[in-house]
Design a protein around this motif. Structure first.
Motif, PDB file in Angstrom:
ATOM      1  N   SER A  57       0.825  -1.212   0.000  1.00  0.00           N
ATOM      2  CA  SER A  57       0.000   0.000   0.000  1.00  0.00           C
ATOM      3  C   SER A  57       0.859   1.262   0.000  1.00  0.00           C
ATOM      4  O   SER A  57       0.500   2.264  -0.631  1.00  0.00           O
ATOM      5  N   LEU A  58       1.991   1.228   0.701  1.00  0.00           N
ATOM      6  CA  LEU A  58       2.839   2.422   0.757  1.00  0.00           C
ATOM      7  C   LEU A  58       3.519   2.695  -0.587  1.00  0.00           C
ATOM      8  O   LEU A  58       3.788   3.849  -0.921  1.00  0.00           O
ATOM      9  N   THR A  59       3.778   1.663  -1.355  1.00  0.00           N
ATOM     10  CA  THR A  59       4.283   1.878  -2.713  1.00  0.00           C
ATOM     11  C   THR A  59       3.223   2.584  -3.547  1.00  0.00           C
ATOM     12  O   THR A  59       3.515   3.533  -4.287  1.00  0.00           O
ATOM     13  N   VAL A  60       1.979   2.116  -3.426  1.00  0.00           N
ATOM     14  CA  VAL A  60       0.874   2.738  -4.153  1.00  0.00           C
ATOM     15  C   VAL A  60       0.741   4.208  -3.742  1.00  0.00           C
ATOM     16  O   VAL A  60       0.601   5.100  -4.594  1.00  0.00           O
ATOM     17  N   ALA A  61       0.790   4.486  -2.434  1.00  0.00           N
ATOM     18  CA  ALA A  61       0.644   5.859  -1.946  1.00  0.00           C
ATOM     19  C   ALA A  61       1.785   6.742  -2.441  1.00  0.00           C
ATOM     20  O   ALA A  61       1.560   7.894  -2.849  1.00  0.00           O
ATOM     21  N   THR A  62       3.012   6.223  -2.425  1.00  0.00           N
ATOM     22  CA  THR A  62       4.179   7.007  -2.855  1.00  0.00           C
ATOM     23  C   THR A  62       4.111   7.332  -4.347  1.00  0.00           C
ATOM     24  O   THR A  62       4.316   8.481  -4.760  1.00  0.00           O
ATOM     25  N   VAL A  63       3.816   6.320  -5.156  1.00  0.00           N
ATOM     26  CA  VAL A  63       3.727   6.537  -6.608  1.00  0.00           C
ATOM     27  C   VAL A  63       2.592   7.508  -6.932  1.00  0.00           C
ATOM     28  O   VAL A  63       2.741   8.409  -7.771  1.00  0.00           O
ATOM     29  N   THR A  64       1.469   7.346  -6.239  1.00  0.00           N
ATOM     30  CA  THR A  64       0.333   8.228  -6.486  1.00  0.00           C
ATOM     31  C   THR A  64       0.669   9.666  -6.136  1.00  0.00           C
ATOM     32  O   THR A  64       0.358  10.593  -6.896  1.00  0.00           O
ATOM     33  N   ALA A  65       1.297   9.881  -4.971  1.00  0.00           N
ATOM     34  CA  ALA A  65       1.667  11.238  -4.561  1.00  0.00           C
ATOM     35  C   ALA A  65       2.615  11.867  -5.569  1.00  0.00           C
ATOM     36  O   ALA A  65       2.489  13.051  -5.909  1.00  0.00           O
ATOM     37  N   PHE A  66       3.575  11.067  -6.059  1.00  0.00           N
ATOM     38  CA  PHE A  66       4.516  11.588  -7.062  1.00  0.00           C
ATOM     39  C   PHE A  66       3.780  11.986  -8.338  1.00  0.00           C
ATOM     40  O   PHE A  66       4.027  13.058  -8.905  1.00  0.00           O
ATOM     41  N   CYS A  67       2.882  11.120  -8.805  1.00  0.00           N
ATOM     42  CA  CYS A  67       2.175  11.383 -10.065  1.00  0.00           C
ATOM     43  C   CYS A  67       1.282  12.618  -9.965  1.00  0.00           C
ATOM     44  O   CYS A  67       1.234  13.437 -10.890  1.00  0.00           O
ATOM     45  N   VAL A  68       0.582  12.751  -8.842  1.00  0.00           N
ATOM     46  CA  VAL A  68      -0.277  13.931  -8.663  1.00  0.00           C
ATOM     47  C   VAL A  68       0.570  15.198  -8.641  1.00  0.00           C
ATOM     48  O   VAL A  68       0.243  16.200  -9.306  1.00  0.00           O
ATOM     49  N   GLY A  69       1.694  15.174  -7.901  1.00  0.00           N
ATOM     50  CA  GLY A  69       2.569  16.344  -7.841  1.00  0.00           C
ATOM     51  C   GLY A  69       3.188  16.667  -9.191  1.00  0.00           C
ATOM     52  O   GLY A  69       3.270  17.834  -9.593  1.00  0.00           O
ATOM     53  N   ALA A  70       3.622  15.622  -9.916  1.00  0.00           N
ATOM     54  CA  ALA A  70       4.239  15.833 -11.228  1.00  0.00           C
ATOM     55  C   ALA A  70       3.235  16.398 -12.230  1.00  0.00           C
ATOM     56  O   ALA A  70       3.561  17.314 -13.007  1.00  0.00           O
ATOM     57  N   ALA A  71       2.015  15.864 -12.216  1.00  0.00           N
ATOM     58  CA  ALA A  71       0.977  16.367 -13.123  1.00  0.00           C
ATOM     59  C   ALA A  71       0.665  17.831 -12.822  1.00  0.00           C
ATOM     60  O   ALA A  71       0.500  18.656 -13.742  1.00  0.00           O
TER      61      ALA A  71
END
Length: 301
Positions: free
Chosen positions: A179-193
């Motif tokens: 779950s923490l991998t999912v949360a980390t990748v998601t946070a990165f993608c939202v910030g990058a977008a």
């Protein structure tokens, strides 16, 4: 007793998660007059992504080698999360905190409906009725055609759709993906977008007060992710999940304290209808789960 203890722990964690998410929303909304939305989301992402990555590393839960199916689902989930953040935060920047949060309370009901549509889950006449009643409550909150209606209510409703898509995709992921991998990748993608979108907006200097609000947002969203990930893994989900609705209580309190906003009677009544329908759905599922477990454990005759 042990099961009760775990359930209470999960309920406390879920309540704390909702409080942290609402505190984050309060900080974000407080920046509406000072910073463009995309710049705000980018700066928040730049702060929270490294912290989530470090947390995941410390728990051995940061894994980028995954099955191709999970990688595809993670990409779809990230897109849904980007859309959910764009829609909800746009609404949040332009409407009262409690109103935006109240509309978002329809998401659990729509997830139940999506479970029937995409997973073939049986929901029965009672839960289907609860979903319809919940949608009637949403209409009371949004008040289409009424004086309180704004176009930003549509943005909040679009956020609900994106949240449901995110949760449907998440349920298709394998348990091997932390779950923490999912949360980390998601946070990165939202910030990058948001960072890419911010290139098309004027960049505004960050004042000391805005920096403090951004810092508060980073810390609160970090705890929100941590509490929510832990909450869903503790106790019975049928017991823990209804505590998601405490987010509206926090939104009412913080909206009044921070912005002097308090919803009108129709919005409050509609919120109560949505929450009641959601609680009925959770309790009905819990009752059916207990009954199925009792039947499966009954000795053969």
């Amino acid at each position: 007793m042990a099961e009760l203890s775990e359930n209470l722990r999960g309920a406390v964690l879920m309540t704390a998660s909702m409080a942290a998410f609402t505190v984050n929303d309060t900080f974000i909304k407080s920046l509406a007059d000072d910073l463009p939305l995309m710049q705000t989301v980018f700066l928040r992402g730049a702060g929270v992504t490294p912290l989530l990555a470090l947390l995941a590393l410390s728990r051995g839960a940061l894994r980028f080698r995954m099955a191709g199916r999970d990688a595809g689902l993670l990409a779809l989930r990230s897109i849904a999360e980007i859309l959910a953040a764009l829609f909800f935060l746009t609404a949040l920047y332009n409407m009262p905190l409690a109103n935006a949060t109240a509309i978002l309370q329809a998401a659990p009901l729509m997830v139940t409906l999506a479970g029937a549509l995409f997973f073939g889950e049986a929901i029965g006449i009672w839960r289907m009725s609860a979903i319809l009643v919940g949608f009637a409550g949403v209409l009371l909150i949004v008040q289409p055609g009424g004086e309180g209606f704004t176009s930003y209510s549509i943005w909040a409703l679009a956020a609900v759709v994106a949240v449901v898509a995110r949760d449907v995709v998440t349920r298709k992921m394998s348990g091997a993906l932390p779950s923490l991998t999912v949360a980390t990748v998601t946070a990165f993608c939202v910030g990058a977008a948001a960072g890419l979108a911010a290139l098309f907006e004027p960049w505004v200097p960050v004042s000391g007060g805005s920096a403090l609000a951004l810092g508060g947002s980073v810390v609160s969203i970090l705890f929100a992710y941590l509490f929510s990930v832990t909450a869903v893994r503790v106790g019975d989900m049928g017991f823990v999940a209804p505590f998601r609705y405490t987010g509206l209580v926090w939104a009412l309190i913080l909206g009044l304290i921070a912005f002097g906003d308090f919803p009108g009677p129709l919005t409050l009544f509609g919120s109560a209808v949505v929450i009641a329908a959601g609680l009925f759905t959770y309790l009905r599922e819990r009752m059916l789960s207990i009954r199925r477990r009792e039947i499966s454990q009954a000795p053969p005759r």
